[in-house]
Design a protein around this motif. Structure first.
Motif: not given
Lengths: 83, 150
Positions: B8-11, B92-97
């Motif tokens: 899933d995508d993240f906000d 698209d967003q892949i990763v968030a840190v």
């Protein structure tokens, strides 16, 4: 034991995982690899150059000379490319 | 101290809200969030889509270990790692840190450290689909070099 393949190794072998009976003659991962390469042309191709392959046993990275134990999950995959 | 592997995508505002609320005292004075996106081009070829594969079980174990190393090294009040898998499109967003701390340097450094280790240790693989077909992305030596500076 459970053997796992990912990315292009999975494509070459044609399987994402397979179950093998532990052979006590396998003293290291290298011995297992030698036997796996005889399973099919695809296995031979996937494991032809082990400098291109990373190995994990039970989710930890190991070298090819690492010793094996019955019940280990051994995974073969290319260098990771996430992020 | 969240680690999530998901299709899933993240906000980003949800992640930021979590980081503003400390998991550990004191209250944070700085939050750094890095987001990685699917590039629209690679080596001058347009990317139509990307598929991310991973090793369930090992992925979570490695990401949690990287998070724990960062928390041991810097006085962090919160850490978030979210990594997507499956099929993604350009941009698209892949990763968030994200890393929160009392002061900015720890939060910048921890986010940077987590990304450098994630790139070289977490078992994810990217396959890029272009008009010429699908190609597995090669690992980059610059990523190994980036990890060694820590």
């Amino acid at each position: 034991m459970n053997i796992r393949y990912f990315a292009w190794l999975r494509e070459h072998t044609g399987v994402s995982s397979e179950t093998l009976t532990y052979d006590p003659r396998w003293t290291s991962v290298a011995d297992l690899v030698a036997d796996l390469k005889t399973k099919s042309d695809g296995h031979a191709k996937a494991l032809a150059d082990m400098t291109l392959v990373r190995i994990a046993i039970n989710y930890d990275y190991v070298d090819i000379d690492h010793k094996l134990s019955d019940g280990d999950e051994v995974a073969f995959f290319p260098p990771v490319t996430g992020g | 101290m969240t680690v999530i592997v998901t299709e899933d995508d993240f906000d980003l505002s949800d992640l930021y809200a979590k980081l503003r609320t400390p998991d550990l005292p004191p209250s944070p004075g700085a939050v750094t969030v890095f987001v990685g996106l699917v590039r629209e081009m690679n080596n001058d070829r347009p990317i139509t889509s990307m598929t991310l594969e991973h090793y369930p079980g090992m992925t979570e174990k490695k990401l949690e270990a990287i998070r724990d190393q960062a928390m041991h090294r810097w006085p962090l009040t919160g850490v978030i790692i979210v990594h997507r898998v499956g099929k993604l499109g350009p941009n698209d967003q892949i990763v968030a840190v994200g890393a929160a701390s009392a002061h900015r340097q720890a939060s910048f450094d921890a986010a940077n450290f987590i990304m450098d280790f994630l790139k070289t240790e977490a078992p994810f693989w990217k396959s890029e689909n272009t008009s010429d077909g699908a190609n597995w992305v090669s690992a980059r030596e610059t990523d190994n070099k980036a990890k060694r500076r820590w």
